[in-house]
Scaffold this motif. Structure first.
Motif, PDB file in Angstrom:
ATOM      1  N   GLY A   1       0.851  -1.180   0.000  1.00  0.00           N
ATOM      2  CA  GLY A   1       0.000   0.000   0.000  1.00  0.00           C
ATOM      3  C   GLY A   1       0.887   1.231   0.000  1.00  0.00           C
ATOM      4  O   GLY A   1       1.905   1.269   0.694  1.00  0.00           O
ATOM      5  N   VAL A   2       0.516   2.214  -0.791  1.00  0.00           N
ATOM      6  CA  VAL A   2       1.236   3.477  -0.853  1.00  0.00           C
ATOM      7  C   VAL A   2       0.229   4.598  -0.629  1.00  0.00           C
ATOM      8  O   VAL A   2      -0.830   4.624  -1.274  1.00  0.00           O
ATOM      9  CB  VAL A   2       1.938   3.676  -2.205  1.00  0.00           C
ATOM     10  CG1 VAL A   2       2.623   5.041  -2.277  1.00  0.00           C
ATOM     11  CG2 VAL A   2       2.944   2.566  -2.458  1.00  0.00           C
ATOM     12  N   ALA A   3       0.534   5.501   0.282  1.00  0.00           N
ATOM     13  CA  ALA A   3      -0.311   6.671   0.516  1.00  0.00           C
ATOM     14  C   ALA A   3       0.577   7.899   0.592  1.00  0.00           C
ATOM     15  O   ALA A   3       1.610   7.878   1.273  1.00  0.00           O
ATOM     16  CB  ALA A   3      -1.114   6.521   1.806  1.00  0.00           C
ATOM     17  N   VAL A   4       0.183   8.941  -0.110  1.00  0.00           N
ATOM     18  CA  VAL A   4       0.887  10.218  -0.041  1.00  0.00           C
ATOM     19  C   VAL A   4      -0.094  11.253   0.485  1.00  0.00           C
ATOM     20  O   VAL A   4      -1.082  11.580  -0.177  1.00  0.00           O
ATOM     21  CB  VAL A   4       1.451  10.649  -1.405  1.00  0.00           C
ATOM     22  CG1 VAL A   4       2.212  11.965  -1.273  1.00  0.00           C
ATOM     23  CG2 VAL A   4       2.358   9.566  -1.972  1.00  0.00           C
ATOM     24  N   HIS A   5       0.177  11.723   1.697  1.00  0.00           N
ATOM     25  CA  HIS A   5      -0.664  12.728   2.333  1.00  0.00           C
ATOM     26  C   HIS A   5      -0.048  14.108   2.159  1.00  0.00           C
ATOM     27  O   HIS A   5       1.164  14.285   2.336  1.00  0.00           O
ATOM     28  CB  HIS A   5      -0.804  12.456   3.834  1.00  0.00           C
ATOM     29  CG  HIS A   5      -1.646  11.265   4.175  1.00  0.00           C
ATOM     30  ND1 HIS A   5      -1.186   9.968   4.068  1.00  0.00           N
ATOM     31  CD2 HIS A   5      -2.930  11.186   4.640  1.00  0.00           C
ATOM     32  CE1 HIS A   5      -2.148   9.134   4.447  1.00  0.00           C
ATOM     33  NE2 HIS A   5      -3.209   9.843   4.792  1.00  0.00           N
ATOM     34  N   TYR A   6      -0.882  15.070   1.830  1.00  0.00           N
ATOM     35  CA  TYR A   6      -0.482  16.477   1.812  1.00  0.00           C
ATOM     36  C   TYR A   6      -1.293  17.216   2.877  1.00  0.00           C
ATOM     37  O   TYR A   6      -2.498  16.957   3.041  1.00  0.00           O
ATOM     38  CB  TYR A   6      -0.747  17.096   0.439  1.00  0.00           C
ATOM     39  CG  TYR A   6       0.106  16.530  -0.666  1.00  0.00           C
ATOM     40  CD1 TYR A   6       1.339  17.098  -0.992  1.00  0.00           C
ATOM     41  CD2 TYR A   6      -0.314  15.413  -1.388  1.00  0.00           C
ATOM     42  CE1 TYR A   6       2.124  16.574  -2.009  1.00  0.00           C
ATOM     43  CE2 TYR A   6       0.468  14.877  -2.411  1.00  0.00           C
ATOM     44  CZ  TYR A   6       1.678  15.460  -2.708  1.00  0.00           C
ATOM     45  OH  TYR A   6       2.458  14.939  -3.713  1.00  0.00           O
TER      46      TYR A   6
END
Length: 452
Positions: free
Chosen positions: A29-34
């Motif tokens: 799983g990959v998540a990029v939070h801004y």
């Protein structure tokens, strides 16, 4: 490295990285939070954060023809994005072999998304259609957005995620580019990896693709504290698509950082009231008559610990059986009376230990099941890390709720939910509203004749 061990990394450009490997699986799983959401939008530009999510999903300039999503799908993965009050997150799940590809794509759109007049027009039209389908033409589509509007006094805290059509139509390329520059810098982002990967190899790949990105100053998140409500707020929404009346109720949640024990007790309180077959408002003497649909949850979107700003415990109930469309009980009085009675019972009486154990065990079991999906785990770890600096809270939360929330804490939480500290929004079907208006006009005319 065990499943629960996390590795943190900060690049020179400010990008934060969170590695949470689980070698027993076969996917990642990959998540990029801004750190930008609809509370962060500049005044007069509502909907900009959500629009930017749509623009970013198209991918960066180096993405192949067709953009980001088709390439992820060809690799056997799934990807999506969502905008919340304080965060926008882009996430994917894929076979472990796709890790390098996903990191390359994420770095590409962090460097330079495809912001063009054509994309802007297309995505604005897509969001207009989304608003039409999900809000304007959907029964009870104004829920949950109306509750913050009724309960909160600050504009930042009262916005909905879609924005106003007039604001969306006024957005232009320079504004979007400035929004990207201010809020999509590496120093305002967190990359979270979960699942079947080697942490040393993942660290090498992260450095390869993200370290060359130029850092920029981080624009501070808005500070918009809310005073405690002192009087019940009431709104009425005429809903042309609703077949039955409904009522929504919202209470302010305790602060999850400074009032952690109280916050957790509210999670259990919501479960006792409306979650599961044996919930107090679903069956037994406390259940309101005529309710055909009921939901009770914590968080504007039903997800706890989802914002650093003011958040809500919400109830939504459609009440129909025995309630006519002539407007009878359209204010939801039966529901709010039953809710108040249930809260009083929980506040003034000892909570059955067996019921409490069953409720907390069920809540913890559901939270643990969520963590089995690498993408969901990446999203939750990243959100709690960005908002509270506590990614570990995600995996500790089931245990905290199951083993540490006491009946006394839940009773105190119930006592806190007073009518004077809430918002109540009633949804009135247009037929009922028309009938009520006609009855009022008839009564007024009769009164006028009598006076004459």
């Amino acid at each position: 490295m065990t499943r629960n061990q996390l590795r943190r990394l900060v690049l020179d450009n400010g990008l934060r990285v969170l590695l949470a490997p689980n070698p027993t699986g076969a996917s990642i799983g990959v998540a990029v939070h801004y750190g930008v959401g609809f509370r962060t939008e500049p005044g007069g530009h509502t909907g900009l954060a959500h629009l930017f999510e749509h623009l970013m999903v198209q991918g960066g300039h180096a993405a192949p023809p067709g953009g980001y999503l088709p390439q992820v799908q060809r690799a056997g993965g799934l990807a999506d994005a969502k905008t919340r009050q304080d965060l926008t997150v882009y996430y994917a799940a894929a076979p472990a072999s796709a890790l390098e590809m996903l990191l390359c794509l994420e770095a590409d759109r962090m460097r330079s998304p495809r912001i063009s007049p054509r994309n802007l027009r297309t995505q604005t039209a897509v969001i207009d259609e989304e608003i039409r389908l999900m809000v304007r033409n959907r029964p009870y589509g104004a829920f949950p957005w109306v509750l913050p509007r009724a309960l909160h006094s600050r504009a930042e805290n009262a916005r909905d995620g879609y924005g106003e059509s007039v604001d969306l139509a006024a957005l232009d390329i320079p504004l979007c580019e400035r929004f990207f520059h201010d809020h999509y810098s590496p120093g305002n982002a967190l990359v979270t990896l979960t699942g079947a990967f080697d942490p040393d190899e993942a660290q090498r790949l992260v450095r390869r693709y993200f370290a060359p990105l130029q850092g920029r100053p981080v624009v501070a998140a808005p500070d918009a504290p809310e005073p405690e409500p002192r009087a019940e707020a009431r709104l009425s929404v005429t809903d042309p698509h609703a077949g039955l009346p409904a009522v929504a109720v919202g209470y302010r949640m305790p602060d999850p950082v400074t009032e952690r024990a109280g916050y957790l007790a509210h999670l259990v309180l919501a479960a006792l009231l409306g979650q599961g077959r044996h919930a107090l408002l679903r069956r037994g003497p406390a259940a309101p008559a005529g309710v055909t649909s009921l939901s009770v949850g914590c968080g504007l979107f039903g997800l706890p610990l989802d914002t650093a700003g003011p958040d809500l415990l919400t109830l939504f109930a459609v009440h129909g059986s025995g309630v006519g469309n002539d407007g009878a009980d359209a204010d939801g009085g039966r529901v709010t009376d039953a809710l108040d009675a249930a809260l009083t019972t929980l506040a003034e009486n000892e909570i059955d230990p067996g019921l409490l154990r069953a409720t907390t065990a069920r809540w913890a079991s559901g939270a643990l099941r969520e963590l089995g999906d690498p993408s969901t785990r990446a999203q939750l770890l990243g959100s709690r890390e960005m908002l509270f600096g506590e990614a570990e809270l995600t995996e500790r939360l089931p245990e905290l709720v199951r083993d540490q929330v006491t009946g006394e804490q839940v009773s105190r939480a119930a006592a806190r939910l007073r009518a004077s500290h809430r918002a109540v929004v009633r949804f009135v079907p247009r037929t009922a509203a028309t009938a009520a208006a006609g009855a009022t006009a008839t009564a007024a005319a009769a009164q006028g004749k009598a006076v004459a």
